[in-house]
Write an enzyme that holds these catalytic residues in place. Structure first.
Site, PDB file in Angstrom:
ATOM      1  N   TYR A 187       0.965  -1.184  -0.016  1.00 58.54           N
ATOM      2  CA  TYR A 187       0.195   0.024  -0.050  1.00 58.54           C
ATOM      3  C   TYR A 187       0.909   1.048  -0.072  1.00 58.54           C
ATOM      4  O   TYR A 187       1.989   1.228  -0.533  1.00 58.54           O
ATOM      5  CB  TYR A 187      -1.015  -0.059   1.152  1.00 58.54           C
ATOM      6  CG  TYR A 187      -2.153   0.798   1.077  1.00 58.54           C
ATOM      7  CD1 TYR A 187      -2.999   0.507  -0.350  1.00 58.54           C
ATOM      8  CD2 TYR A 187      -2.450   1.744   1.777  1.00 58.54           C
ATOM      9  CE1 TYR A 187      -3.991   1.444  -0.380  1.00 58.54           C
ATOM     10  CE2 TYR A 187      -3.562   2.495   1.451  1.00 58.54           C
ATOM     11  CZ  TYR A 187      -4.288   2.516   0.526  1.00 58.54           C
ATOM     12  OH  TYR A 187      -5.525   3.423   0.220  1.00 58.54           O
ATOM     13  N   LYS A 231     -20.281 -21.180 -10.422  1.00 57.52           N
ATOM     14  CA  LYS A 231     -19.560 -20.770 -11.545  1.00 57.52           C
ATOM     15  C   LYS A 231     -18.290 -20.454 -11.349  1.00 57.52           C
ATOM     16  O   LYS A 231     -17.305 -20.884 -11.857  1.00 57.52           O
ATOM     17  CB  LYS A 231     -20.163 -19.667 -12.491  1.00 57.52           C
ATOM     18  CG  LYS A 231     -20.019 -20.044 -13.867  1.00 57.52           C
ATOM     19  CD  LYS A 231     -20.482 -21.266 -14.502  1.00 57.52           C
ATOM     20  CE  LYS A 231     -19.972 -21.158 -16.117  1.00 57.52           C
ATOM     21  NZ  LYS A 231     -21.335 -20.595 -16.821  1.00 57.52           N
TER      22      LYS A 231
END
Length: 416
Positions: free
Chosen positions: A40, A95
């Site tokens: 970060y 899925k």
């Protein structure tokens, strides 16, 4: 297991010990102050600067290149219809699991509360920069045709409606093998398709791209044969309207070489199957109850090759044979689309795999010691570990050759 037991088992599976089927994993070291500074602020600014200068660097510095959106508006969920976006989430998560398990493709499942096609399109366009590909799922026809075309035109990443093209690819692969075994050719076969929605129309379009004669295809919907005299046809059906005196499914099946059902249960009688040409091919793919059960069809024809969408019969037409490996190949060459050439490559790769000797690990998994190419094995099984070796490289090569790819054919793939 009784139906109540199976229902409870399914609910428990999704609820315990942690709700849902997906999680997110961290892929880089993140245990020290210096690693935090890289992950970060301030370190994260460096790839931001590079991507601003060159957008393709997003593939280099972020997960975009291995991230697919499985996205729906919940207007045609399984066989349950318009359940709405929220209720579709278990299917989209499922899925996503298949993508990850079979091809190591990461997925965000996204359920959009936008039954209006234009609203849905606008939402997908706005979030598309996150992803390397878009898998559209469970969108009702005819909106699904419009949605896919609009997004394909607008975006520079693959957009793929699996209910259309995934189903079509598996149908075509199985049919090529079935016709070959029966001593017939696709170019000469008389084909009847019942179901003029997403899967049926995509399948007939792909069969024509593979060599089927449009004059030999009869499409049927809930009102009978799609013929040139009808005035109630949408644009997709109109493309299959033929000049014929045939009016019913029963009429159409007489003398047909091939029946493909992507419609509803019990629409085909034994008499209809009896009326077909010698050595017919019947793909009855309605789920969970096919247009005709295999035992009913085999009772009246001993020269038949039969496929269904069910796992408890031979020759299951299952989209998992295709979509994970299709996207894997497309992502690995940073393809801008999944075009016809890539779909055709997938068809031939899947068909070719079914002709190869079946490894013992697959036979053991299915308790089928005699499994080999023939009337009850015209398609590979979903647990065949070779699918990634056959389908993904074929798709990647087709993307490169057709100009859809941003990068070269991967060095870790088999030599072309």
């Amino acid at each position: 297991m009784s139906n109540p037991d199976r229902r409870q088992a399914a609910l428990d599976y999704h609820a315990k010990p942690r709700p849902g089927k997906l999680g997110i994993a961290i892929t880089k070291p993140f245990t020290t102050p210096s690693e935090l500074a890289l992950a970060y602020s301030p370190g994260v600014a460096e790839p931001v600067i590079e991507i601003e200068k060159n957008p393709d660097d997003a593939f280099k510095y972020t997960s975009k290149g291995n991230l697919v959106a499985v996205i729906t508006n919940g207007t045609a969920v399984l066989g349950l219809g318009r359940t709405g976006a929220l209720a579709s989430k278990p299917v989209m998560e499922g899925k996503a699991v298949l993508f990850k398990k079979f091809a190591n493709v990461d997925v965000f499942d996204i359920e959009v509360d936008a039954p209006d096609a234009d609203d849905f399109i606008e939402t997908v366009k706005r979030i598309a920069p996150t992803f390397g590909g878009i898998n559209l799922e469970d969108i009702a026809a005819p909106d699904c045709f419009y949605v896919e075309q609009a997004l394909s035109d607008a975006l520079d990443i693959p957009v793929f409606h699996d209910d259309q093209h995934g189903t079509a690819i598996i149908i075509c692969a199985g049919l090529l093998n079935a016709l070959s075994y029966q001593g017939k050719t696709l170019e000469q076969a008389r084909i009847v398709c019942v179901g003029a929605g997403a899967a049926g129309i995509a399948s007939m379009n792909l069969l024509q791209a593979l060599g089927a004669d449009a004059n030999n295809i009869i499409m049927c919907d809930s009102k009978g044969v799609v013929h040139s005299g009808r005035t109630d046809l949408n644009a997709q059906k109109q493309a299959f309207a033929v000049d014929t005196d045939l009016r019913t499914l029963e009429d159409a099946m007489s003398g047909a070489d091939v029946f493909i059902g992507v419609s509803g249960p019990g629409l085909v009688s034994q008499a209809m199957v009896q009326s077909m040409a010698p050595k017919p091919v019947v793909f009855a793919l309605a789920n969970p109850t096919p247009e005709i059960l295999p035992e009913e069809a085999h009772a009246v024809r001993d020269d038949l090759i039969m496929a269904t969408g069910r796992s408890d019969y031979p020759n299951q037409v299952n989209n998992v044979l295709c979509f994970p490996f299709l996207f894997r190949g497309a992502l690995d060459v940073r393809s801008r689309s999944i075009n016809h050439a890539m779909q055709i490559a997938a068809v031939h790769a899947i068909a070719d795999l079914a002709r190869q000797p079946v490894p013992e690990v697959v036979k053991d998994a299915y308790d089928a010691p005699e499994l080999s190419f023939g009337p009850e094995y015209i398609l590979p099984t979903p647990l065949d570990p070779r699918l990634s070796d056959f389908v993904s490289p074929a798709v990647a090569a087709a993307a490169v050759d057709s100009g859809a790819a941003r990068s070269e054919y991967p060095a870790h793939y088999p030599k072309r």
